[in-house]
Scaffold this motif. Structure first.
Motif, mmCIF file in Angstrom:
data_model
loop_
_atom_site.group_PDB
_atom_site.id
_atom_site.type_symbol
_atom_site.label_atom_id
_atom_site.label_comp_id
_atom_site.label_asym_id
_atom_site.label_seq_id
_atom_site.Cartn_x
_atom_site.Cartn_y
_atom_site.Cartn_z
ATOM 1 N N ALA A 105 0.828 -1.205 0.000
ATOM 2 C CA ALA A 105 0.000 0.000 0.000
ATOM 3 C C ALA A 105 0.863 1.255 0.000
ATOM 4 O O ALA A 105 0.527 2.250 -0.657
ATOM 5 C CB ALA A 105 -0.934 -0.010 1.207
ATOM 6 N N ALA A 106 1.966 1.238 0.710
ATOM 7 C CA ALA A 106 2.853 2.401 0.750
ATOM 8 C C ALA A 106 3.542 2.631 -0.589
ATOM 9 O O ALA A 106 3.811 3.779 -0.965
ATOM 10 C CB ALA A 106 3.901 2.231 1.845
ATOM 11 N N LEU A 107 3.812 1.561 -1.311
ATOM 12 C CA LEU A 107 4.431 1.693 -2.626
ATOM 13 C C LEU A 107 3.437 2.077 -3.712
ATOM 14 O O LEU A 107 3.831 2.348 -4.846
ATOM 15 C CB LEU A 107 5.143 0.393 -3.015
ATOM 16 C CG LEU A 107 6.358 0.023 -2.174
ATOM 17 C CD1 LEU A 107 6.895 -1.340 -2.583
ATOM 18 C CD2 LEU A 107 7.437 1.078 -2.301
ATOM 19 N N GLY A 108 2.159 2.069 -3.380
ATOM 20 C CA GLY A 108 1.138 2.479 -4.342
ATOM 21 C C GLY A 108 0.574 1.345 -5.169
ATOM 22 O O GLY A 108 -0.209 1.584 -6.085
ATOM 23 N N MET A 109 0.945 0.118 -4.875
ATOM 24 C CA MET A 109 0.422 -1.007 -5.644
ATOM 25 C C MET A 109 -1.009 -1.361 -5.246
ATOM 26 O O MET A 109 -1.733 -1.953 -6.028
ATOM 27 C CB MET A 109 1.326 -2.227 -5.462
ATOM 28 C CG MET A 109 2.686 -2.055 -6.042
ATOM 29 S SD MET A 109 3.640 -3.537 -5.769
ATOM 30 C CE MET A 109 5.262 -2.956 -6.166
ATOM 31 N N LEU A 110 -1.396 -1.026 -4.037
ATOM 32 C CA LEU A 110 -2.770 -1.258 -3.580
ATOM 33 C C LEU A 110 -3.405 0.104 -3.336
ATOM 34 O O LEU A 110 -3.368 0.643 -2.246
ATOM 35 C CB LEU A 110 -2.766 -2.092 -2.291
ATOM 36 C CG LEU A 110 -2.268 -3.514 -2.418
ATOM 37 C CD1 LEU A 110 -2.158 -4.163 -1.052
ATOM 38 C CD2 LEU A 110 -3.181 -4.320 -3.304
ATOM 39 N N SER A 111 -3.965 0.643 -4.348
ATOM 40 C CA SER A 111 -4.550 1.978 -4.265
ATOM 41 C C SER A 111 -5.934 1.913 -3.623
ATOM 42 O O SER A 111 -6.703 0.985 -3.886
ATOM 43 C CB SER A 111 -4.673 2.563 -5.668
ATOM 44 O OG SER A 111 -5.367 3.785 -5.628
ATOM 45 N N PRO A 112 -6.280 2.899 -2.804
ATOM 46 C CA PRO A 112 -7.630 2.938 -2.242
ATOM 47 C C PRO A 112 -8.704 3.184 -3.301
ATOM 48 O O PRO A 112 -9.885 2.947 -3.059
ATOM 49 C CB PRO A 112 -7.586 4.113 -1.263
ATOM 50 C CG PRO A 112 -6.156 4.392 -1.031
ATOM 51 C CD PRO A 112 -5.413 3.909 -2.222
ATOM 52 N N ALA A 113 -8.310 3.633 -4.478
ATOM 53 C CA ALA A 113 -9.277 3.884 -5.540
ATOM 54 C C ALA A 113 -9.859 2.577 -6.090
ATOM 55 O O ALA A 113 -11.021 2.532 -6.482
ATOM 56 C CB ALA A 113 -8.629 4.684 -6.666
ATOM 57 N N SER A 114 -9.054 1.542 -6.136
ATOM 58 C CA SER A 114 -9.573 0.252 -6.606
ATOM 59 C C SER A 114 -10.226 -0.463 -5.431
ATOM 60 O O SER A 114 -9.566 -0.913 -4.509
ATOM 61 C CB SER A 114 -8.447 -0.590 -7.208
ATOM 62 O OG SER A 114 -7.459 -0.830 -6.248
ATOM 63 N N ARG A 115 -11.540 -0.538 -5.504
ATOM 64 C CA ARG A 115 -12.319 -1.028 -4.368
ATOM 65 C C ARG A 115 -12.060 -2.511 -4.119
ATOM 66 O O ARG A 115 -12.140 -3.329 -5.013
ATOM 67 C CB ARG A 115 -13.794 -0.809 -4.644
ATOM 68 C CG ARG A 115 -14.121 0.651 -4.751
ATOM 69 C CD ARG A 115 -15.539 0.842 -5.161
ATOM 70 N NE ARG A 115 -16.424 0.023 -4.340
ATOM 71 C CZ ARG A 115 -17.649 0.351 -4.028
ATOM 72 N NH1 ARG A 115 -18.139 1.480 -4.463
ATOM 73 N NH2 ARG A 115 -18.393 -0.450 -3.303
ATOM 74 N N GLY A 116 -11.762 -2.834 -2.920
ATOM 75 C CA GLY A 116 -11.609 -4.223 -2.513
ATOM 76 C C GLY A 116 -10.239 -4.823 -2.756
ATOM 77 O O GLY A 116 -10.004 -5.973 -2.388
ATOM 78 N N ALA A 117 -9.348 -4.109 -3.383
ATOM 79 C CA ALA A 117 -8.023 -4.664 -3.681
ATOM 80 C C ALA A 117 -7.237 -4.897 -2.399
ATOM 81 O O ALA A 117 -6.531 -5.900 -2.266
ATOM 82 C CB ALA A 117 -7.256 -3.744 -4.624
ATOM 83 N N LEU A 118 -7.366 -3.990 -1.457
ATOM 84 C CA LEU A 118 -6.639 -4.119 -0.200
ATOM 85 C C LEU A 118 -7.117 -5.324 0.601
ATOM 86 O O LEU A 118 -6.313 -6.109 1.107
ATOM 87 C CB LEU A 118 -6.789 -2.833 0.615
ATOM 88 C CG LEU A 118 -5.894 -2.679 1.825
ATOM 89 C CD1 LEU A 118 -4.458 -2.512 1.388
ATOM 90 C CD2 LEU A 118 -6.332 -1.500 2.645
ATOM 91 N N VAL A 119 -8.425 -5.493 0.683
ATOM 92 C CA VAL A 119 -8.984 -6.623 1.428
ATOM 93 C C VAL A 119 -8.689 -7.939 0.717
ATOM 94 O O VAL A 119 -8.374 -8.946 1.360
ATOM 95 C CB VAL A 119 -10.506 -6.429 1.633
ATOM 96 C CG1 VAL A 119 -11.127 -7.641 2.290
ATOM 97 C CG2 VAL A 119 -10.771 -5.182 2.439
ATOM 98 N N THR A 120 -8.758 -7.936 -0.593
ATOM 99 C CA THR A 120 -8.451 -9.152 -1.351
ATOM 100 C C THR A 120 -6.997 -9.553 -1.162
ATOM 101 O O THR A 120 -6.688 -10.732 -0.963
ATOM 102 C CB THR A 120 -8.741 -8.923 -2.844
ATOM 103 O OG1 THR A 120 -10.109 -8.546 -2.996
ATOM 104 C CG2 THR A 120 -8.472 -10.172 -3.651
ATOM 105 N N ALA A 121 -6.112 -8.580 -1.222
ATOM 106 C CA ALA A 121 -4.691 -8.874 -1.011
ATOM 107 C C ALA A 121 -4.447 -9.368 0.404
ATOM 108 O O ALA A 121 -3.661 -10.299 0.620
ATOM 109 C CB ALA A 121 -3.845 -7.636 -1.292
ATOM 110 N N ALA A 122 -5.124 -8.771 1.393
ATOM 111 C CA ALA A 122 -4.958 -9.208 2.778
ATOM 112 C C ALA A 122 -5.449 -10.636 2.966
ATOM 113 O O ALA A 122 -4.792 -11.447 3.627
ATOM 114 C CB ALA A 122 -5.679 -8.261 3.721
ATOM 115 N N CYS A 123 -6.587 -10.974 2.379
ATOM 116 C CA CYS A 123 -7.109 -12.349 2.498
ATOM 117 C C CYS A 123 -6.196 -13.353 1.809
ATOM 118 O O CYS A 123 -5.916 -14.429 2.349
ATOM 119 C CB CYS A 123 -8.514 -12.423 1.909
ATOM 120 S SG CYS A 123 -9.753 -11.575 2.885
#
Length: 104
Positions: free
Chosen positions: A43-61
């Protein structure tokens, strides 16, 4: 004072009770720690942007499931380090530790 040192010496090198639960909890902690660290770095490198919905949660799972392999390895190694005999059961206990209600 020497009597106290000899008493402590005997307790320091004694293996703990519930070795498999200790190793499984340490493995689960490593699993969550590594998953959090990798998600935060991405997320800090910008690969998991908050603009793409659900990418952060999907990556975490996905990383939580994948880090289960590493957690099982570390818990098995820790269990063998503290002179455990059934390391495969302890590595499998890492997956089940989330569902346990009571730990002895």
């Amino acid at each position: 004072i020497f009597t106290i040192i000899y008493k402590v010496h005997g307790d320091v090198f004694r293996p703990p009770r519930g070795k498999n639960y200790l190793a499984a909890l340490v493995g689960s902690g490593i699993q969550i720690l590594m998953m959090s660290f990798i998600v935060i770095v991405f997320a800090a490198l910008g690969m998991l942007s908050p603009a793409s919905r659900g990418a952060l949660v999907t990556a975490a799972c996905f990383l939580y499931v994948f880090m289960g392999l590493i957690a099982g390895y570390f818990s098995g190694r820790l269990y063998k380090t503290i002179k455990g005999s059934n390391w495969k059961r302890t590595a499998a206990l890492v997956c089940q530790i989330v569902f346990l209600k009571k730990i002895r």
